[in-house]
Design a protein around this motif. Structure first.
Motif, mmCIF file in Angstrom:
data_model
loop_
_atom_site.group_PDB
_atom_site.id
_atom_site.type_symbol
_atom_site.label_atom_id
_atom_site.label_comp_id
_atom_site.label_asym_id
_atom_site.label_seq_id
_atom_site.Cartn_x
_atom_site.Cartn_y
_atom_site.Cartn_z
ATOM 1 N N THR A 1 -8.226 4.563 -1.829
ATOM 2 C CA THR A 1 -7.012 3.934 -2.180
ATOM 3 C C THR A 1 -6.620 4.803 -3.500
ATOM 4 N N ILE B 1 -1.904 2.036 -6.490
ATOM 5 C CA ILE B 1 -1.572 0.979 -5.332
ATOM 6 C C ILE B 1 -2.960 0.159 -5.301
ATOM 7 N N ARG C 1 -3.292 -3.362 -3.266
ATOM 8 C CA ARG C 1 -2.258 -3.428 -2.066
ATOM 9 C C ARG C 1 -2.766 -2.412 -1.271
ATOM 10 N N LEU D 1 6.487 -3.698 0.191
ATOM 11 C CA LEU D 1 5.194 -4.153 -0.336
ATOM 12 C C LEU D 1 5.173 -5.395 -1.156
ATOM 13 N N ARG E 1 3.353 -8.339 -6.895
ATOM 14 C CA ARG E 1 2.222 -8.559 -7.486
ATOM 15 C C ARG E 1 2.546 -9.872 -8.434
#
Length: 457
Positions: free
Chosen positions: A84, A88, A91, A112, A115
């Motif tokens: 990743t 991000i 996520r 998305l 947060r």
């Protein structure tokens, strides 16, 4: 309430404004759609380039490229993240079900989740299988900058649209005013023209467009009307002149009769002279009425079978007794559908014209052609003066006094033409054979015109 303006300029301006608004709105909407797609295409092209680079790195077992990418994730076949990007962390771009559904390159926009201290993030995601172990690579690009650019475009277009429509409408109104200015000028000038100043003319419109053609057509119409007015004024003047003489003579004879009331013989002579003037006035009034009806196209003709040969011979005997003119009739029986009384009037007028010109004999020739009946009147007089041949059928036209003893009103030949025209025929004037004098040729159609054309009351 009137929804459509009465003014042509206002209607044209309204149509132009509505049409311009529709065209501008459609054009700017298409422009906005094209720009939006161009921005999406640029984002997709960037995602495809990054995906190709990262796919090559993953194929070389270098997962650090994924970690260093601004926004990318590599998934195993079961949907669990393998690598990743740091931006991000925490996520996922694709959930396991979406990973398993990837069988080719797909591009879509997703949001998305936010947060704990942030807001939801709109991104554009390109996903595709990589490597030989059913791994899936997802590369994303935030759409915030693209959406801001689209919003700015929308604001610019929303401001520019009414400004552009207003500018085009103002330009169209200016063009309409310039195009219709000659029409306004023609309208004012035409409204100012009256019968008092019938010789006044419309202004000249330059160019070769429709308005110039309209101005030229109106000018030609005014010229024809001016000629018609002049002819009518001349007709009234001539008729007044012709009426004035017999009326003056009639008044004088009545005065004489009143002054000689104790002299029966003098009164009788005055009354006889007055009677002749009354008859002359009656004939003149009848002639003027016939010509007026001819101008209106309402000369009445009653059609019945008429043998022109018999009619001409009978009329020749009567004319010889009254005028002293020797009339020779030639031709066999010729039957035509016509008004016998009117044709007798034609022969009487032609005989009177010959006698006034000094002729002593005349010849009437009746003939039949393929589709017409011909009547030719010829005399041994001096003929028509050369300058009179084209105008002899006009009203109140007389020959040179030195060549004729005419005391008539100059309506005889006009009446001949009117009667012949009412029958649908033609009349022509020449000089020469067979007797060396005037020749009047009349042609009548074998088939009578429709009653509406010649028998209108």
């Amino acid at each position: 309430m009137r929804l459509v303006p009465a003014s042509l300029r206002a209607r044209l301006a309204l149509v132009f404004g509505i049409g311009t608004s529709v065209v501008v709105l459609v054009s700017l909407s298409l422009l906005y759609v094209a720009l939006d797609r161009q921005l999406d295409g640029a984002v997709d092209a960037d995602l495809a380039a990054r995906s190709n680079d990262l796919g090559a790195s993953v194929g070389a077992h270098d997962l650090s490229a994924v970690a260093n990418d601004p926004m990318a994730q590599l998934y195993a076949a079961d949907g669990s993240p393998i690598a990743t990007a740091a931006a991000i962390s925490g996520r996922v771009l694709l959930d396991p079900a979406e990973v398993r559904a990837v069988h080719g390159t797909t591009v879509r926009s997703v949001t998305l989740p936010a947060r704990a201290t942030g807001v939801p993030l709109r991104v554009r995601v390109l996903s595709r299988p990589v490597g030989g172990s059913a791994q899936v690579l997802a590369v994303a690009q935030p759409l915030a900058a693209v959406e801001r650019a689209g919003a700015r475009q929308m604001v610019v277009l929303a401001v520019a649209t009414p400004v552009l429509i207003a500018a085009l409408a103002a330009l169209g109104l200016m063009l309409l005013r310039a195009a219709l200015r000659p029409v306004e000028l023609l309208t004012r000038e035409a409204a100012a023209i009256s019968t008092v100043d019938a010789d006044r003319r419309l202004p000249v419109v330059g160019g070769d467009d429709e308005i110039a053609h309209l101005a030229a057509t109106l000018e030609g119409m005014l010229s024809r009307l001016s000629v018609a007015f002049a002819r009518e004024r001349a007709f009234v003047d001539d008729a007044s002149h012709e009426l004035r003489t017999p009326i003056a003579v009639l008044q004088g004879e009545i005065d004489l009769a009143l002054a000689a009331a104790d002299d029966p013989e003098e009164v009788r002579r005055s009354l006889l002279a007055a009677q002749r003037q009354v008859l002359k006035l009656g004939r003149l009034a009848e002639d003027l009425l016939l010509l007026a009806r001819e101008r209106m196209g309402s000369v009445v003709v009653y059609r019945e079978p008429v043998d022109l040969g018999d009619l001409a011979r009978a009329e020749a005997s009567a004319l010889a007794a009254v005028t002293g003119l020797t009339v020779d009739v030639r031709g066999g029986p010729v039957v035509v559908e016509a008004d016998g009384d009117r044709l007798r009037q034609v022969l009487t007028n032609l005989a009177a014209n010959s006698v006034e010109a000094g002729a002593t004999s005349a010849r009437v020739t009746v003939s039949a052609g393929h589709d017409y009946i011909g009547i030719e009147w010829a005399d041994d007089g001096p003929g028509f003066p050369p300058g009179l041949l084209d105008a002899a059928f006009e009203r109140f036209v007389r020959g040179d006094p030195s060549r004729t003893s005419s005391t008539g009103a100059g309506l005889g030949l006009s009446i001949v033409r009117a009667i012949v025209a009412a029958h649908g025929g033609t009349a022509k004037l020449t000089n020469g054979p067979p007797l060396g004098g005037a020749v009047v040729t009349v042609r009548l159609p074998l088939t009578a015109p429709r009653p509406a054309e010649t028998t209108v009351r």
